[in-house]
Enzyme design. Structure first.
Site, mmCIF file in Angstrom:
data_model
loop_
_atom_site.group_PDB
_atom_site.id
_atom_site.type_symbol
_atom_site.label_atom_id
_atom_site.label_comp_id
_atom_site.label_asym_id
_atom_site.label_seq_id
_atom_site.Cartn_x
_atom_site.Cartn_y
_atom_site.Cartn_z
ATOM 1 N N GLU A 137 -11.608 3.002 6.116
ATOM 2 C CA GLU A 137 -10.457 3.325 6.939
ATOM 3 C C GLU A 137 -10.698 4.693 7.118
ATOM 4 O OE1 GLU A 137 -6.041 1.634 7.292
ATOM 5 O OE2 GLU A 137 -6.459 3.309 5.855
ATOM 6 N N GLU A 178 0.838 -1.311 0.008
ATOM 7 C CA GLU A 178 0.016 0.044 0.137
ATOM 8 C C GLU A 178 0.727 1.337 -0.247
ATOM 9 O OE1 GLU A 178 -3.303 2.334 2.697
ATOM 10 O OE2 GLU A 178 -2.306 0.627 3.658
#
EC number: 5.3.1.22
Length: 276
Positions: A249, A150
Site C-alpha cells: 500500500e 487499523e
C-alpha cells in the site's frame, strides 16, 4: 523459513489503469497472486468476479464503506450516532467479501467529528467502537470472515482519525475479546506514531491478521530512500513465522511496474525467482 506472501493494493498500485478489473489483470501480469483494495463499491461485482476468475487472483482484503466521503467521513465504526449506517456498510462489505471469496474486512474506525476535540469524545468513541466491533464479530464469525482494525497515524496522514496507535488498538481488542477481530499492522503508520518497530512487531504480531507496508516518510516503495530497513523487517517477519499476506500500500514514484524491482529482488533471494 517460509517466504513472505505479498499482495498488490489496487487502490494504490496500477492506478495508470482506471478500472479495478484492469488493475487486477495488471497485478497478475506483474507476478502477484493476490490483491487487496479499499473501496470497490462503485465497481460492478460481476466484473470483479470475472477478473478474479480470469486471473486466478486471491482477494485478501477490502474495507468497509467510508460513509459520506464528500462530508469527510473515513469510516463509521467509532462514530457515535452512526451505528445503523455502520451496520449497513458492514452488510455491504460482507456481500462483496463473500462474492469475491475475500476473508478479511478492514472495519474503519472513522474520524473525530469536525468541531469536536478528541479528548472530549475519546471515551464515548471507544465505547461506540467496542459496541460496533462486538456486533461485527458476531456477523463475521457466522460468515467465516475476519474483521481488522487499523491504526492510522494522526501526526501526518490524518490528525482526526480516532484509532491512531497500536497500543490503543490492542486495548480495544482486549475489550472486544473475540477471535474474529484482529489488528491490521500498517508499518508506515506504526513508524510515524511510535517507532520501536522491532519490539512492537514482536509484541503485537500474535493479534495481527494482516500487514501493510510503505517507506517512511514519503510512502513510496520499500526500497526508496527513507527511515525503514525493509530487509531487516522482512527477515524479522520470517523469523516470527508470519503466515499472512503483506499488502503493498504505497505510492509508486513512477510507473507501478518499474517500482516493483524490490519485490522481484525478494522473490529471487527467497524462491529463486518464483513468486509465492
Amino acid at each position: 523459513m517460509a517466504p513472505l506472501k505479498f499482495c498488490a493494493n489496487i487502490s494504490w498500485l496500477f492506478t495508470e489503469l482506471p478500472e479495478f478489473p484492469q488493475r487486477m489483470r495488471a497485478a497478475a501480469s506483474a507476478g502477484f497472486r493476490a490483491v487487496e483494495a479499499a473501496w470497490l463499491y462503485n465497481t460492478d461485482l460481476k466484473e470483479l468476479k470475472t477478473a478474479k476468475e480470469e486471473t486466478g487472483l486471491e482477494f485478501v482484503l477490502i474495507n468497509t464503506p467510508p460513509g459520506d466521503a464528500s462530508a469527510g467521513d473515513l469510516g463509521l465504526a467509532a462514530v457515535p450516532g452512526r451505528e445503523q449506517e455502520f451496520r449497513q456498510g458492514l452488510d455491504l462489505a460482507v456481500q462483496y467479501a463473500k462474492a469475491l471469496d475475500c476473508t478479511r474486512i478492514h472495519l474503519m474506525a472513522g474520524r473525530v467529528p469536525a468541531g469536536s476535540e478528541r479528548c472530549a469524545l475519546a471515551l464515548q468513541m471507544e465505547d461506540t467502537f467496542v459496541h460496533n466491533l462486538k456486533h461485527a464479530a458476531g456477523v463475521l464469525d457466522k460468515e467465516g470472515l475476519l474483521g481488522l482494525i487499523e491504526p492510522i497515524n494522526s501526526r501526518i496522514t490524518d490528525p482526526r482519525y480516532f484509532l491512531h496507535s497500536p497500543h490503543q488498538a490492542a486495548e480495544i481488542l482486549q475489550r472486544v475479546d473475540h477471535p474474529s477481530i484482529k489488528m491490521q499492522m500498517d508499518i508506515f503508520h506504526w513508524q510515524i506514531m511510535d517507532g520501536n518497530l522491532t519490539h512492537n512487531i514482536r509484541r503485537y504480531l500474535p493479534m495481527t491478521g494482516h500487514i501493510q507496508i510503505a517507506q517512511v516518510p514519503d510512502r513510496h516503495e520499500p526500497d526508496s530512500p527513507g527511515e525503514l530497513n525493509f530487509s531487516f523487517i522482512f527477515r524479522l517477519l520470517e523469523e516470527l513465522d508470519y503466515q499472512g499476506f503483506i499488502g503493498c500500500e504505497y505510492k509508486p514514484q513512477g510507473s507501478t511496474e518499474a517500482g516493483l524491482e524490490w519485490l522481484r529482488k525478494y522473490w529471487r533471494s527467497r524462491n529463486g525467482g518464483e513468486r509465492d
